[in-house]
Design a protein around this motif. Structure first.
Motif, PDB file in Angstrom:
ATOM      1  N   VAL A  19     -22.026-101.799  52.931  1.00  0.00           N
ATOM      2  CA  VAL A  19     -21.673-101.965  51.518  1.00  0.00           C
ATOM      3  C   VAL A  19     -20.157-101.966  51.366  1.00  0.00           C
ATOM      4  CG1 VAL A  19     -21.790-100.931  49.220  1.00  0.00           C
ATOM      5  CG2 VAL A  19     -23.808-100.911  50.692  1.00  0.00           C
ATOM      6  N   ARG A  20     -19.518-101.034  52.039  1.00  0.00           N
ATOM      7  CA  ARG A  20     -18.062-100.919  51.917  1.00  0.00           C
ATOM      8  C   ARG A  20     -17.344-102.098  52.565  1.00  0.00           C
ATOM      9  NH1 ARG A  20     -19.314 -95.141  53.352  1.00  0.00           N
ATOM     10  NH2 ARG A  20     -19.118 -93.964  51.395  1.00  0.00           N
ATOM     11  N   SER A  21     -17.758-102.444  53.785  1.00  0.00           N
ATOM     12  CA  SER A  21     -17.011-103.448  54.552  1.00  0.00           C
ATOM     13  C   SER A  21     -17.370-104.882  54.205  1.00  0.00           C
ATOM     14  CB  SER A  21     -17.233-103.217  56.055  1.00  0.00           C
ATOM     15  OG  SER A  21     -18.603-103.390  56.394  1.00  0.00           O
ATOM     16  N   GLU A  22     -18.627-105.129  53.788  1.00  0.00           N
ATOM     17  CA  GLU A  22     -19.076-106.505  53.586  1.00  0.00           C
ATOM     18  C   GLU A  22     -19.203-106.893  52.114  1.00  0.00           C
ATOM     19  OE1 GLU A  22     -22.611-107.301  55.829  1.00  0.00           O
ATOM     20  OE2 GLU A  22     -21.883-106.204  57.597  1.00  0.00           O
ATOM     21  N   VAL A  23     -19.317-105.899  51.233  1.00  0.00           N
ATOM     22  CA  VAL A  23     -19.488-106.207  49.808  1.00  0.00           C
ATOM     23  C   VAL A  23     -18.224-105.888  49.019  1.00  0.00           C
ATOM     24  CG1 VAL A  23     -20.819-105.720  47.721  1.00  0.00           C
ATOM     25  CG2 VAL A  23     -21.970-105.811  49.950  1.00  0.00           C
ATOM     26  N   LEU A  24     -17.729-104.666  49.148  1.00  0.00           N
ATOM     27  CA  LEU A  24     -16.595-104.242  48.330  1.00  0.00           C
ATOM     28  C   LEU A  24     -15.243-104.702  48.873  1.00  0.00           C
ATOM     29  CD1 LEU A  24     -17.693-100.630  47.335  1.00  0.00           C
ATOM     30  CD2 LEU A  24     -17.689-102.687  45.927  1.00  0.00           C
ATOM     31  N   ALA A  25     -14.984-104.462  50.135  1.00  0.00           N
ATOM     32  CA  ALA A  25     -13.656-104.739  50.689  1.00  0.00           C
ATOM     33  C   ALA A  25     -13.213-106.195  50.556  1.00  0.00           C
ATOM     34  CB  ALA A  25     -13.600-104.288  52.155  1.00  0.00           C
ATOM     35  N   PRO A  26     -14.063-107.181  50.889  1.00  0.00           N
ATOM     36  CA  PRO A  26     -13.595-108.584  50.838  1.00  0.00           C
ATOM     37  C   PRO A  26     -13.191-109.065  49.444  1.00  0.00           C
ATOM     38  CG  PRO A  26     -15.605-108.385  52.151  1.00  0.00           C
ATOM     39  CD  PRO A  26     -15.434-107.082  51.437  1.00  0.00           C
ATOM     40  N   ALA A  27     -13.783-108.480  48.404  1.00  0.00           N
ATOM     41  CA  ALA A  27     -13.503-108.963  47.043  1.00  0.00           C
ATOM     42  C   ALA A  27     -12.961-107.850  46.151  1.00  0.00           C
ATOM     43  CB  ALA A  27     -14.770-109.552  46.427  1.00  0.00           C
TER      44      ALA A  27
ATOM     45  N   GLU B 257      -9.955-106.805  45.088  1.00  0.00           N
ATOM     46  CA  GLU B 257      -8.996-107.138  44.027  1.00  0.00           C
ATOM     47  C   GLU B 257      -9.664-107.916  42.896  1.00  0.00           C
ATOM     48  OE1 GLU B 257      -5.554-109.077  45.509  1.00  0.00           O
ATOM     49  OE2 GLU B 257      -5.010-107.449  46.872  1.00  0.00           O
ATOM     50  N   GLU B 258     -10.541-108.829  43.269  1.00  0.00           N
ATOM     51  CA  GLU B 258     -11.251-109.634  42.266  1.00  0.00           C
ATOM     52  C   GLU B 258     -12.154-108.746  41.410  1.00  0.00           C
ATOM     53  OE1 GLU B 258     -13.083-114.017  42.665  1.00  0.00           O
ATOM     54  OE2 GLU B 258     -14.181-112.489  43.783  1.00  0.00           O
ATOM     55  N   PHE B 259     -12.874-107.826  42.061  1.00  0.00           N
ATOM     56  CA  PHE B 259     -13.745-106.907  41.328  1.00  0.00           C
ATOM     57  C   PHE B 259     -12.940-106.030  40.376  1.00  0.00           C
ATOM     58  CE2 PHE B 259     -17.085-106.947  44.937  1.00  0.00           C
ATOM     59  CZ  PHE B 259     -17.799-107.940  44.299  1.00  0.00           C
ATOM     60  N   ILE B 260     -11.819-105.499  40.844  1.00  0.00           N
ATOM     61  CA  ILE B 260     -11.005-104.606  40.020  1.00  0.00           C
ATOM     62  C   ILE B 260     -10.493-105.339  38.785  1.00  0.00           C
ATOM     63  CG2 ILE B 260      -8.826-103.337  39.935  1.00  0.00           C
ATOM     64  CD1 ILE B 260      -9.357-102.569  42.888  1.00  0.00           C
ATOM     65  N   ARG B 261      -9.994-106.558  38.969  1.00  0.00           N
ATOM     66  CA  ARG B 261      -9.500-107.329  37.819  1.00  0.00           C
ATOM     67  C   ARG B 261     -10.619-107.615  36.819  1.00  0.00           C
ATOM     68  NH1 ARG B 261      -6.589-110.280  41.837  1.00  0.00           N
ATOM     69  NH2 ARG B 261      -8.140-111.960  41.717  1.00  0.00           N
TER      70      ARG B 261
ATOM     71  N   ALA C 251     -17.438-112.799  34.130  1.00  0.00           N
ATOM     72  CA  ALA C 251     -16.459-111.712  34.158  1.00  0.00           C
ATOM     73  C   ALA C 251     -15.287-112.047  35.069  1.00  0.00           C
ATOM     74  CB  ALA C 251     -17.132-110.419  34.624  1.00  0.00           C
ATOM     75  N   ILE C 252     -15.570-112.682  36.200  1.00  0.00           N
ATOM     76  CA  ILE C 252     -14.502-113.065  37.130  1.00  0.00           C
ATOM     77  C   ILE C 252     -13.581-114.083  36.466  1.00  0.00           C
ATOM     78  CG2 ILE C 252     -13.962-114.068  39.364  1.00  0.00           C
ATOM     79  CD1 ILE C 252     -15.316-111.358  39.558  1.00  0.00           C
ATOM     80  N   GLY C 253     -14.170-115.040  35.750  1.00  0.00           N
ATOM     81  CA  GLY C 253     -13.372-116.040  35.051  1.00  0.00           C
ATOM     82  C   GLY C 253     -12.507-115.429  33.964  1.00  0.00           C
ATOM     83  N   MET C 254     -13.038-114.431  33.259  1.00  0.00           N
ATOM     84  CA  MET C 254     -12.247-113.756  32.233  1.00  0.00           C
ATOM     85  C   MET C 254     -11.030-113.083  32.853  1.00  0.00           C
ATOM     86  SD  MET C 254     -15.100-111.896  29.856  1.00  0.00           S
ATOM     87  CE  MET C 254     -16.607-112.749  29.434  1.00  0.00           C
ATOM     88  N   ALA C 255     -11.234-112.458  34.009  1.00  0.00           N
ATOM     89  CA  ALA C 255     -10.124-111.786  34.681  1.00  0.00           C
ATOM     90  C   ALA C 255      -9.059-112.788  35.096  1.00  0.00           C
ATOM     91  CB  ALA C 255     -10.645-111.027  35.894  1.00  0.00           C
ATOM     92  N   GLU C 256      -9.495-113.944  35.620  1.00  0.00           N
ATOM     93  CA  GLU C 256      -8.543-114.968  36.046  1.00  0.00           C
ATOM     94  C   GLU C 256      -7.785-115.531  34.850  1.00  0.00           C
ATOM     95  OE1 GLU C 256     -10.974-117.720  38.115  1.00  0.00           O
ATOM     96  OE2 GLU C 256     -11.068-116.538  39.958  1.00  0.00           O
ATOM     97  N   ALA C 257      -8.498-115.741  33.732  1.00  0.00           N
ATOM     98  CA  ALA C 257      -7.850-116.262  32.535  1.00  0.00           C
ATOM     99  C   ALA C 257      -6.821-115.279  32.003  1.00  0.00           C
ATOM    100  CB  ALA C 257      -8.895-116.564  31.463  1.00  0.00           C
ATOM    101  N   SER C 258      -7.174-113.987  32.043  1.00  0.00           N
ATOM    102  CA  SER C 258      -6.255-112.961  31.575  1.00  0.00           C
ATOM    103  C   SER C 258      -5.003-112.917  32.437  1.00  0.00           C
ATOM    104  CB  SER C 258      -6.949-111.594  31.597  1.00  0.00           C
ATOM    105  OG  SER C 258      -6.056-110.567  31.233  1.00  0.00           O
TER     106      SER C 258
END
Length: 251
Positions: A82-90, A92-96, A232-239
């Motif tokens: 979960v940590r290495s394959e789901v959370l770590a790769p994305a 910054e995107e998830f946080i935004r 949600a990802i698109g909203m973060a990118e737009a912001s």
């Protein structure tokens, strides 16, 4: 095997009195992020009951803050994966995305038109009446089928316009709306993007709308939900783009 539900900010805790009180649920944290997971025996044999639990868990989780839902059926063999394959790769995107949607939730309205409403649409639409008047008993079967299709299409268009007009009365309380689905059986479903602090106002407005359309449509109101229908990802990118385009003076 872990069935993954959604990504949340780190620090989110499970309510021991709610839907997540079972021992099979856990929060897997990594840095500033976490994932709600549930232990399952076999990822290839998920049932309808698993889908219900998945949705119920997300609905409870969103009450405490933002959630980025993961597609039902997303699994990982263990917490390390979960940590290495789901959370770590994305990460910054998830946080935004979590920051951009922190005070937003989704609600859904389903309008099921009554026979009275359908009759009104026929009365008020000459094109619909004209289409329905074609293809009488003496016509070819192919023509009657074509007429039936035309009537159904026109009726769907008119129904969508009617529902859109009803939903437009809620515009002041919503950030965005989106038509989700339409059925030949006579219902339309719409998603509403709403700020958490306006939920009470929206509840009251929906009750007023339901009273207003009573006799024309049955109204089903569900939520709050995670943002399934909005990007949600698109909203973060737009912001992020909007901020980068501002001058250093904030103009």
């Amino acid at each position: 095997m872990l069935l993954l539900h959604g990504v949340v900010p780190a620090g989110r805790e499970i309510d021991e009195q709610g839907e997540l009180s079972g021992e099979e649920y856990q929060i897997v944290q990594d840095g500033d992020l976490a994932v709600l997971a549930r232990e399952v025996a076999d990822a290839e044999e998920l049932t309808e009951d698993d889908a219900v639990k998945y949705l119920d868990a997300l609905v409870e989780l969103v009450r405490g803050g933002p959630v980025l839902p993961l597609r039902f059926g997303t699994v990982a063999p263990d917490v390390d994966a979960v940590r290495s394959e789901v959370l770590a790769p994305a990460a910054e995107e998830f946080i935004r995305a979590l920051e951009a949607t922190a005070d937003l939730v989704e609600l859904r309205l389903t309008f099921t038109l009554t026979d009275e409403a359908v009759q009104r649409l026929f009365r008020e639409d000459p094109e619909l009446r004209a289409a329905a008047g074609r293809g009488g008993p003496g016509s070819e079967m192919s023509e009657r089928i074509e007429v039936g299709q035309l009537v159904a299409q026109r009726l769907t268009e008119q129904r969508s316009q009617l529902v859109a007009a009803w939903v437009a009365t809620l515009d002041e309380l919503t950030e965005d709306t989106k038509s989700i689905s339409s059925s030949e059986e006579g219902w339309e479903q719409v998603a509403l993007l709403v700020r958490r602090e306006r939920l009470d106002e929206l509840d009251e407005a929906v009750r007023a709308l339901a009273n207003e359309v009573d006799g024309l449509a049955e109204v089903e109101y569900v939520g709050p939900l995670p943002l399934y229908s909005f990007d949600a990802i698109g909203m973060a990118e737009a912001s992020t783009t909007a901020k980068s385009q501002q001058s250093r003076w904030g103009w």
